[in-house]
Scaffold this active site. Structure first.
Site, PDB file in Angstrom:
ATOM      1  N   CYS A  24       0.811  -1.212   0.000  1.00  0.00           N
ATOM      2  CA  CYS A  24       0.000   0.000   0.000  1.00  0.00           C
ATOM      3  C   CYS A  24       0.850   1.270   0.000  1.00  0.00           C
ATOM      4  O   CYS A  24       0.450   2.288  -0.578  1.00  0.00           O
ATOM      5  CB  CYS A  24      -0.975  -0.005   1.176  1.00  0.00           C
ATOM      6  N   LYS A  83      -6.187  -9.697  10.361  1.00  0.00           N
ATOM      7  CA  LYS A  83      -6.132  -8.247  10.173  1.00  0.00           C
ATOM      8  C   LYS A  83      -7.492  -7.750   9.713  1.00  0.00           C
ATOM      9  O   LYS A  83      -7.979  -8.130   8.643  1.00  0.00           O
ATOM     10  CB  LYS A  83      -5.057  -7.870   9.148  1.00  0.00           C
ATOM     11  N   ARG A 116     -10.697  -1.600   1.606  1.00  0.00           N
ATOM     12  CA  ARG A 116      -9.987  -2.880   1.680  1.00  0.00           C
ATOM     13  C   ARG A 116     -10.862  -3.996   2.258  1.00  0.00           C
ATOM     14  O   ARG A 116     -10.348  -4.997   2.733  1.00  0.00           O
ATOM     15  CB  ARG A 116      -8.716  -2.700   2.517  1.00  0.00           C
ATOM     16  N   LYS A 140      -4.479  -7.722  14.426  1.00  0.00           N
ATOM     17  CA  LYS A 140      -4.445  -6.272  14.212  1.00  0.00           C
ATOM     18  C   LYS A 140      -5.847  -5.793  13.870  1.00  0.00           C
ATOM     19  O   LYS A 140      -6.482  -6.364  12.983  1.00  0.00           O
ATOM     20  CB  LYS A 140      -3.478  -5.947  13.075  1.00  0.00           C
ATOM     21  N   SER A 149      -2.048   2.699  15.164  1.00  0.00           N
ATOM     22  CA  SER A 149      -1.875   4.147  15.202  1.00  0.00           C
ATOM     23  C   SER A 149      -3.082   4.877  15.779  1.00  0.00           C
ATOM     24  O   SER A 149      -2.935   5.847  16.525  1.00  0.00           O
ATOM     25  CB  SER A 149      -1.573   4.665  13.797  1.00  0.00           C
ATOM     26  N   TYR A 158       3.350   1.884  19.309  1.00  0.00           N
ATOM     27  CA  TYR A 158       4.010   3.184  19.237  1.00  0.00           C
ATOM     28  C   TYR A 158       4.362   3.699  20.638  1.00  0.00           C
ATOM     29  O   TYR A 158       5.050   4.700  20.765  1.00  0.00           O
ATOM     30  CB  TYR A 158       3.106   4.173  18.494  1.00  0.00           C
TER      31      TYR A 158
END
Length: 332
Positions: free
Chosen positions: A119, A199, A221, A252, A278, A317
């Site tokens: 992507c 996912k 998607r 995920k 994120s 993160y």
């Protein structure tokens, strides 16, 4: 009233740490790192405070910063200088991730995991070769079998560049078997695969798509990423990847899918990873900036919940900040 059972006896400061059931350590964490072929200096990611795109020339310094916190593993995501319909920069020898991997391998002792997806590399922003007329017909998106050939090329390119682990994330049917066969055929039998086995098509990916320039130019998607409503499908997906030779299974996102993390944990004795994505990171930062939440506390509690659900590894993160807490002696 005669109270004979008093669980509060075991909640005092002295005994509480001794019987704590779940703990975090830097060894549990993987730090995502964005390497940018278009940048000459670090570029802050506005939607992900504290994170930056780093140039290839700065990748060693960035990885060393991660390792100083106690985190040993990084996941590399690349932003190429050029994009095309097939995402050819994903597998060329001088691609952005390949150059970064060589430097990390030669100059650090970090464990380098290569994300494998298209992507970020395609002009259309989808995770593989798009079918004909996909722009006009939303029912058509990625050609699964044509994409497998590109996945094989990319995995071999990443392994040759020094990747310690390959992490395919496109949710293509057969991707794990394709990579395992290619790696074994070319002598990379010791390179493991961490499959994004489960996912979901999720609204929590928004900041990442800004960070990696990976948003789809048309459509979405949903035809290759999983429906958030589905639970049993996740177990089927995990089992298929186990059969094809996956070494680690990734779920995920993490926080909205803790039941799935637990289901996968109960399905396999392989290590289970979860991606604290994120959007999960950004929403806690946003609430903290408003003064509504204590960022350090909610970050710690979030990662504990992921570990408690059954994850052995957490891609997050928050990796550096949580690891620094551990190094400072705070029990997490």
């Amino acid at each position: 009233m005669d109270i004979t059972k008093r669980p509060r006896r075991l909640r005092s400061d002295g005994v509480r740490p001794l019987i704590s059931e779940t703990a975090l350590s830097p060894a549990d964490l993987i730090a995502p790192v964005f390497v940018d072929a278009t940048a000459d200096e670090r570029v802050p990611i506005e939607s992900m405070p504290g994170h930056e795109r780093v140039p290839v020339d700065g990748i060693v310094e960035r990885v060393q910063e991660v390792r100083e916190t106690g985190v040993e593993a990084v996941m590399l995501f690349g932003i190429p200088a050029e994009k095309d319909e097939q995402g050819t920069q994903a597998w060329v020898d001088d691609g952005v991730v390949q150059r970064a991997l060589r430097r990390i391998s030669e100059e650090t002792d970090a464990y380098a995991i290569a994300d494998l997806c298209f992507c970020e590399y395609t002009t259309h922003g989808h995770c593989g070769v798009v079918e004909e007329d996909a722009k006009e017909d939303p029912r058509q998106t990625v050609d699964n079998d044509a994409t497998l050939e590109l996945i094989e090329r990319t995995a071999l390119s990443q392994a040759r560049a020094g990747a310690d682990m390959i992490a395919p994330s496109g949710m293509m049917d057969g991707m794990v078997g394709t990579i395992r066969d290619a790696l074994d055929r070319e002598g990379f039998t010791e390179v493991p695969i961490m499959s994004y086995a489960v996912k979901y098509e999720s609204a929590f990916y928004g900041p990442f798509r800004d960070a990696a320039d990976g948003a789809p130019a048309f459509g979405d998607r949903r035809h290759y990423q999983m429906d958030p409503a589905n639970r049993q499908e996740a177990v089927r997906e995990a089992r298929l990847d186990i059969e094809q030779g996956a070494d680690v299974l990734m779920v995920k996102p993490a926080l909205p899918y803790l039941d799935i993390v637990r289901d996968v944990r109960e399905t396999t004795d392989l290590p289970v990873a979860a991606y604290n994505v994120s959007g999960e990171y950004a929403m806690l930062h946003a609430a903290s900036e408003k003064g509504w939440l204590d960022l350090e506390e909610v970050a710690r509690e979030s990662l504990l919940s992921i570990k408690r659900a059954g994850a052995d590894l957490i891609l997050t993160y928050f990796a550096e900040s949580i690891a620094s807490e551990c190094s400072a002696g705070r029990r997490t």
